[in-house]
Design an enzyme around this catalytic site. Structure first.
Site, PDB file in Angstrom:
ATOM      1  N   GLY A 161       0.908  -1.156   0.000  1.00  0.00           N
ATOM      2  CA  GLY A 161       0.000   0.000   0.000  1.00  0.00           C
ATOM      3  C   GLY A 161       0.932   1.186   0.000  1.00  0.00           C
ATOM      4  N   THR A 162       0.866   1.994  -1.018  1.00  0.00           N
ATOM      5  CA  THR A 162       2.050   2.748  -1.396  1.00  0.00           C
ATOM      6  C   THR A 162       1.739   4.138  -1.884  1.00  0.00           C
ATOM      7  OG1 THR A 162       3.145   0.743  -2.107  1.00  0.00           O
ATOM      8  CG2 THR A 162       3.913   2.734  -3.116  1.00  0.00           C
TER       9      THR A 162
END
Lengths: 215, 244, 225
Positions: free
Chosen positions: A12-13
């Site tokens: 999750g970036t």
């Protein structure tokens, strides 16, 4: 209750790539999580593919590592065959082919960027395998949703390196502020013609001090 | 003529270290219609002389100058069917490269792959060597020209000729100004060279030419009929003057 | 099967000597507008254009397949390339093969071109159903814009290019107002045959939708109480 540790490891970036006058900047946060648990707080999501072609990874950590590894191998082989470094477009298409052909099982999206004959090029490879060449900048990952409008507003073509660096750090930190899947430190990579790629690292506390928390 | 016992297979060397089958294949190309390649500043010209087997054949219905991709063409001298097999293989290679890397195959790489392919046919007992020499011309950022023989030797050239008239044609090619020659000029020169070769009286023959030019966006095309006709007329006139 | 990068409506209409296509220059992921300025009408042969709505990665793949087919054709060097009608049929086979693998290309393909000196317009859906018609609208446009196109075509079956363009832009304007994923920047492209029988793809044109006078005055808003 199921433990977070059993969840898939996810990047999750927040990742982005921005062109500036005379080069290219890549930026990423450093958080890797399983559910709510931060399983790596110092992840490096800006991965070199070959020489000065880089890829920013987002999606499943395992999948993106595997695809990037495959692309590295492929490009290494190909550069031997060509006798020179393959183009950024070729690198991006190797990623896209792998992502597209295995879309049922992979959870990956990339920003592939580098310089071809001093010209900066940015390719976005979306989940599912659609590939787009981006004129000025690209952002991807869960955090990008929170800062795309910020970039749309603040980015101008032909910004200087310092301006773009400030913008990227600002944007990534804002994304990290709102997106719980992004966090940790900020990593940057500056690509300029005839210069070694420069890796820059911003400590988490520096990032924290930029959060607009008091407003 | 015979290699005495050692000439039936590519799998055995002769006593003095030769593979006769490969040399015979070279002979097959040395007896076939001449082909020429000229690298110009604005492209590559491929030309050849064809000998229709019968007056009943439709003119220009057998072609040896063929495209491999948008920007690469080949011409082969030797067994025509082998030539078609080679160009088919080259197309497969060019196509699979494009599939894998989403860009056009560099001409040198294609030539290299073809040469590896030719080599296989000089090594294994169950194969016969490929009975053609092939000229590969194309564009990959700059004009490129290669020539490949049945023994799998591959070289890059500014100008090259293969087939029965190759000695004469190569001598003529050596006179060309490669630093300045354009495709338009090269077409005329190629016509002159082909007309300058000795042709048996009464034997029908025709010229075929293809080129990859900047003017056509680096896309292969058969040299347009009017341009070819003009070049042939000029060559005929030149020949008459020479022989007069 | 899931659609990640979706492209919206395509509109197409035949006119007296050609076909015109209009598409929104945007790719959405879900309802997020993600990639801008994307041109998705591709010329695959001298006489044929394709475009699509649906999953963009599948469209890129199909485009590659068709272009590969065209280069194979080019290599025969006989000055012949297969016609739009044939491409339509070929595309139908591609789509139907994939649906039989239970892995359909999530697309509604539009094939437009000049076939035997006449305009051709056809679509293929994700099951491999071919449809040939005078007007085409895909996605939500099939519900909102297609009636407008059908009406316009019925009234004038021999439109000029300018008239056809106006019809498409008008229909796209309605779509922009009624489709959440609508976008005011359009690509208008087409292919036509001139009086000498020469087929030529038109240079694709950017058009911005103008919604002036399309908004009701604030006074006319009905209050529900």
């Amino acid at each position: 209750m199921q433990s977070d540790l059993n969840l898939p490891v996810d990047l999750g970036t927040t990742i982005m790539a921005l062109k500036f006058d005379g080069g290219l900047l890549l930026a990423a946060d450093s958080r890797t999580s399983q559910g709510s648990y931060v399983s790596n707080r110092m992840a490096d999501k800006i991965t070199p593919l070959i020489d000065d072609i880089y890829v920013c990874r987002s999606g499943s950590s395992a999948d993106t590592q595997t695809v990037a590894g495959y692309a590295r191998y492929s490009l290494d082989f190909h550069s031997q065959q060509l006798g020179k470094r393959p183009s950024v477009q070729t690198a991006a298409y190797i990623l896209r082919d792998f992502a597209y052909q295995n879309k049922e099982v992979l959870s990956v999206s990339f920003i592939c960027a580098g310089l071809d004959d001093e010209k900066a090029r940015i390719f976005s490879i979306a989940q599912g395998g659609a590939i787009f060449e981006q004129k000025n900048y690209a952002a991807a990952g869960s955090g990008s949703t929170y800062v795309l409008t910020y970039l749309d507003e603040k980015y101008r073509p032909n910004m200087t390196e310092t301006e773009v660096r400030e913008l990227a750090v600002r944007a990534v930190s804002l994304a990290m502020f709102r997106d719980n899947s992004s966090g940790g430190c900020i990593r940057l990579c500056v690509l300029k013609p005839n210069t070694k790629p420069e890796r820059i690292f911003l400590q988490g506390d520096q990032v924290q001090s930029m959060f607009p928390v008091h407003r | 003529m015979s290699g005495s016992d050692y000439d039936a297979s590519t799998s055995t060397f002769s006593n003095d270290g030769r593979i006769f089958q490969v040399e015979y294949a070279q002979k097959a190309t040395n007896h076939a219609g001449t082909s020429i390649g000229i690298k110009c500043i604005d492209g590559v010209v491929l030309a050849c002389e064809n000998f229709p087997k019968s007056v009943l054949l439709v003119p220009h219905s057998q072609s040896r100058v063929t495209p491999i991709s948008y920007s690469i063409g080949v011409v082969s001298s030797g067994l025509n069917a082998d030539g078609r097999h080679v160009s088919n293989y080259a197309r497969d290679q060019a196509n699979s490269y494009k599939k894998n890397y989403h860009s056009d195959i560099p001409v040198g790489l294609l030539a290299d792959q073809l040469s590896l392919y030719f080599q296989q046919y000089t090594q294994f007992g169950s194969y016969r060597p490929i009975g053609v020499s092939t000229i590969i011309g194309g564009y990959d950022g700059k004009p490129q020209l290669y020539s490949l023989d049945p023994n799998a030797e591959l070289y890059g050239y500014k100008g090259v000729a293969i087939g029965k008239g190759k000695t004469h044609a190569r001598t003529a090619l050596e006179q060309l100004p490669f630093a300045t020659i354009t495709c338009e000029q090269a077409v005329k020169e190629a016509a002159k060279i082909l007309y300058g070769l000795t042709h048996e009286e009464e034997r029908i023959w025709e010229i075929e030419m293809g080129w990859i030019t900047e003017a056509n966006n680096w896309v292969f095309e058969t040299v347009p009929a009017p341009i070819l006709k003009a070049a042939e007329d000029e060559a005929k006139k030149w020949l008459e003057e020479r022989d007069a | 099967m899931e659609v990640y990068s979706s492209c919206g409506t395509v509109l197409g209409i035949k006119y007296q000597n050609g076909v015109l296509l209009a598409s929104e220059k945007i790719i959405n992921s879900g309802k997020t507008a993600r990639y801008f300025g994307i041109e998705r009408t591709k010329q695959i042969s001298p006489t044929c254009l394709i475009t699509a709505s649906g999953e963009y990665s599948d469209f890129q793949e199909v485009t590659t397949l068709l272009k590969e087919r065209q280069e194979g054709d080019f290599c025969h060097n006989d000055n012949h390339s297969i016609s739009p009608k044939s491409y339509h049929s070929y595309a139908t086979r591609i789509m139907y093969q994939r649906r039989n693998k239970q892995k359909p290309y999530t697309l509604r393909l539009v094939v437009a071109g000049i076939d035997s000196a006449k305009p051709f317009l056809g679509t293929v859906d994700l099951y491999g159903t071919p449809i040939v018609d005078h007007v085409v609208a895909t996605g939500i446009g099939e519900h909102i814009a297609k009636p407008i196109l059908i009406k316009a075509y019925a009234e004038n079956q021999n439109m000029t290019r300018d008239q056809a363009e106006k019809v498409l832009i008008d229909a796209m304007t309605v779509l922009f107002l009624r489709d959440c994923r609508g976008y005011p920047h359009l690509e208008i492209s087409g292919i036509e045959i001139d009086a000498n029988g020469k087929v030529q793809a038109l240079e694709s044109k950017d058009v911005e939708i103008n919604t002036k006078n399309r908004w009701a005055s604030p006074n006319s808003v009905d209050l529900p109480i």
